[in-house]
Design a protein around this motif. Sequence first.
Motif, PDB file in Angstrom:
ATOM      1  N   ASN A  17       0.794  -1.235   0.000  1.00 16.55           N
ATOM      2  CA  ASN A  17       0.000   0.000   0.000  1.00 16.55           C
ATOM      3  C   ASN A  17       0.831   1.293   0.000  1.00 16.55           C
ATOM      4  OD1 ASN A  17      -1.869  -2.157   1.167  1.00 16.55           O
ATOM      5  ND2 ASN A  17      -3.286  -0.503   0.691  1.00 16.55           N
ATOM      6  N   ASP A  44      -0.690   4.240  -1.765  1.00 16.76           N
ATOM      7  CA  ASP A  44      -1.798   4.984  -1.155  1.00 16.76           C
ATOM      8  C   ASP A  44      -1.326   6.238  -0.409  1.00 16.76           C
ATOM      9  OD1 ASP A  44      -3.759   3.190  -2.038  1.00 16.76           O
ATOM     10  OD2 ASP A  44      -3.280   1.812  -0.416  1.00 16.76           O
ATOM     11  N   HIS A  45      -0.035   6.340  -0.168  1.00 17.40           N
ATOM     12  CA  HIS A  45       0.499   7.526   0.512  1.00 17.40           C
ATOM     13  C   HIS A  45       0.707   8.691  -0.466  1.00 17.40           C
ATOM     14  CE1 HIS A  45       2.468   4.874   3.866  1.00 17.40           C
ATOM     15  NE2 HIS A  45       1.249   4.498   3.573  1.00 17.40           N
ATOM     16  N   PRO A  77      -1.116  10.553  -2.715  1.00 18.94           N
ATOM     17  CA  PRO A  77      -1.886  11.802  -2.695  1.00 18.94           C
ATOM     18  C   PRO A  77      -1.491  12.710  -1.530  1.00 18.94           C
ATOM     19  CG  PRO A  77      -3.339   9.933  -3.075  1.00 18.94           C
ATOM     20  CD  PRO A  77      -1.994   9.368  -2.741  1.00 18.94           C
ATOM     21  N   SER A  78      -1.275  12.112  -0.381  1.00 13.72           N
ATOM     22  CA  SER A  78      -0.888  12.899   0.795  1.00 13.72           C
ATOM     23  C   SER A  78       0.512  13.501   0.606  1.00 13.72           C
ATOM     24  CB  SER A  78      -0.942  11.987   2.022  1.00 13.72           C
ATOM     25  OG  SER A  78      -0.090  12.420   3.005  1.00 13.72           O
ATOM     26  N   ASP A  79       1.434  12.709   0.082  1.00 16.23           N
ATOM     27  CA  ASP A  79       2.801  13.207  -0.128  1.00 16.23           C
ATOM     28  C   ASP A  79       2.840  14.317  -1.177  1.00 16.23           C
ATOM     29  OD1 ASP A  79       3.743  11.465   1.744  1.00 16.23           O
ATOM     30  OD2 ASP A  79       4.410   9.946   0.320  1.00 16.23           O
ATOM     31  N   SER A 138       0.323  16.343  -1.881  1.00 12.27           N
ATOM     32  CA  SER A 138      -0.291  17.526  -1.268  1.00 12.27           C
ATOM     33  C   SER A 138       0.705  18.265  -0.393  1.00 12.27           C
ATOM     34  CB  SER A 138      -1.489  17.126  -0.412  1.00 12.27           C
ATOM     35  OG  SER A 138      -2.509  16.657  -1.225  1.00 12.27           O
ATOM     36  N   ALA A 183      -5.387   4.450  -6.133  1.00 10.37           N
ATOM     37  CA  ALA A 183      -4.738   5.116  -5.003  1.00 10.37           C
ATOM     38  C   ALA A 183      -5.186   6.574  -4.877  1.00 10.37           C
ATOM     39  CB  ALA A 183      -3.226   5.044  -5.161  1.00 10.37           C
ATOM     40  N   PHE A 184      -5.633   7.158  -5.988  1.00  2.00           N
ATOM     41  CA  PHE A 184      -6.043   8.558  -5.960  1.00  2.00           C
ATOM     42  C   PHE A 184      -7.547   8.736  -5.708  1.00  2.00           C
ATOM     43  CE2 PHE A 184      -1.864   9.279  -7.633  1.00  2.00           C
ATOM     44  CZ  PHE A 184      -1.536  10.536  -7.176  1.00  2.00           C
TER      45      PHE A 184
END
Lengths: 393, 176
Positions: free
Chosen positions: A19, A22-23, A25-27, A29, A56-57
């Motif tokens: 996974n 999955d990080h 989008p946060s990274d 941003s 993931a997005f």
Amino acid sequence: MENSSFEYLCRTKTGFGKNALDHLPSDLSAMDAKKPFVITSKAVAQSGVTAHLIDAFKESGIILGIWDNALNDNLVDTLRDLTDLYNNKGFDAIIALGGGVVADLSKILNIIVSKGPHALKECKGTDNIDAPLKPLVYIPSGICTGRETSRYACVAEYAYDSQFLMPDIAVIDPRMFSKAPWEDMVNEALRSFTNCLESYAKEDNPLIRSYAYTALGVIMEALPNIMESDLPNNNQSQDQEHLPLLAKASVINGYLISNCDTLVCRPLGKMISEKCSAPEGVCMAIILPYVLEFLCKDRETGRILLPLAGIERYCAIPDTQRFGKVLFIIREIINDFFRISNGRVPRTLEEAGLKQEDLAGIVESMSKRTDIESKALALILDNAMSGRSMTSS
Amino acid sequence: MEHFVEIKPGRKLLKRIFLSINLWFVGKAIQAAAKVDDEVKQEFDALPDGFTFSLGAFPNGPYMVVGKNEKGVVKYMGSKIDTVRLDMKMSLKSIECLFLLFTFQESTPVANSMDRLYVDGDIPHACSIVRIMDIVQVYLLPKFIAKLAIKRYPKWSLKRHTWNRLMVNLRAIAGF
């Protein structure tokens, strides 16, 4: 050692494992990126891994643009089209999904969209980029070369070398790997193995040695799986568990080659590969023991055994025998690949198809790039041709 | 241009519903445990009055918001983070990471070690909240599942395992 000074730069945040994607989008941003442009190749798109990226997005509210036609030809024209696309659609970050060509294209596109079209010519060469570029993410999806995460990029006659070309984020997610041909995996493994081992042996930089040690551990974990599970008679790999491990080693390999510019096996292996039928990584591994025998003559060389054999075996072998054991392990790996592949992976440069008359040209070209004397280079290649140990000549 | 497509990734509706229900129930259970369990009470006593925190998924939730008012009463304050002043925001990096946590595929310490959890606020307060969540999970889940969700299953008294557990579950369902 305690008093030695050193420098090490790794600008890339590395995400690995289940996974990990999955990080993203946060990274992104966190870098103020709201609309990334995904560059990939047709083969990668057809393998279906882009679906995982899109997944993931989901729920992130981020819109993705995906372009899936990265090819080896017409790269300069392609760059022009991509620049227009990037600017017209309002993208603010680049995601390179795939291998070497995709990464090179993405890096150079990043130069143009960050600095303007004139930068294509102005930023050529070494250290001509003076500020960070737009956020760049690299996601491997199969065989890597290590250049993807390095400070180098090259498309046609345009070659760049800058710390700002290293991606900001590298994400290695096991879901993103499709099956790869056995020979390509062997080539990738041996390329990373050689670069890491040579860096570890040559450099007194503790950070280089830490990264190299980590990558060597990963490769040594993956090698038995490659040898046992993937007989080369099957054109496709049956098991892809070790592909993410190899990609992890290649990603670290990229950080190492960005920080060690005195590696010998890498350029020498490339030159040899251009003259014979064997791939670059295999050629590099064939010459590695000879280069180590030459380079490590007067150095504290036993330490190289540690990442290869592990702490217990390392401690059990007397200091005077450790370097010999290193050379034995390297040759054993190459010989094992020869046996498993029924001779398709060569053990010597002669078996790789290199001709004696090509040696002089390689020595001449290589002597311009390294401080090793031509005579020594000729000796290294001469021994590697037949597989004879340096000490016996 | 050929070979180009612009995609607006969709939503994960089922996961969102599942997680919203879970967060709602955990929020209510925290409120109940603060009244029933001495250890949870002590943890909340150490937090400043008026302290409010949220737990959820980046960037669009779902979230749960729990707060302690000026009188020291702990209350579940719903799922909207825009309408309250938060002292601490605990977020998982994506809805998928929150799903791994709430389906007990990963415990809170594992999620933290895998770099999935980040905190906007004071770390000591976040540690208190994680300890509270661990206790609440022991109350809500059968032992074999709770073992997956927390680092170490605690040795509790029989009263805590039975009576307190019953009270926390009843209060969480009844909402008081």
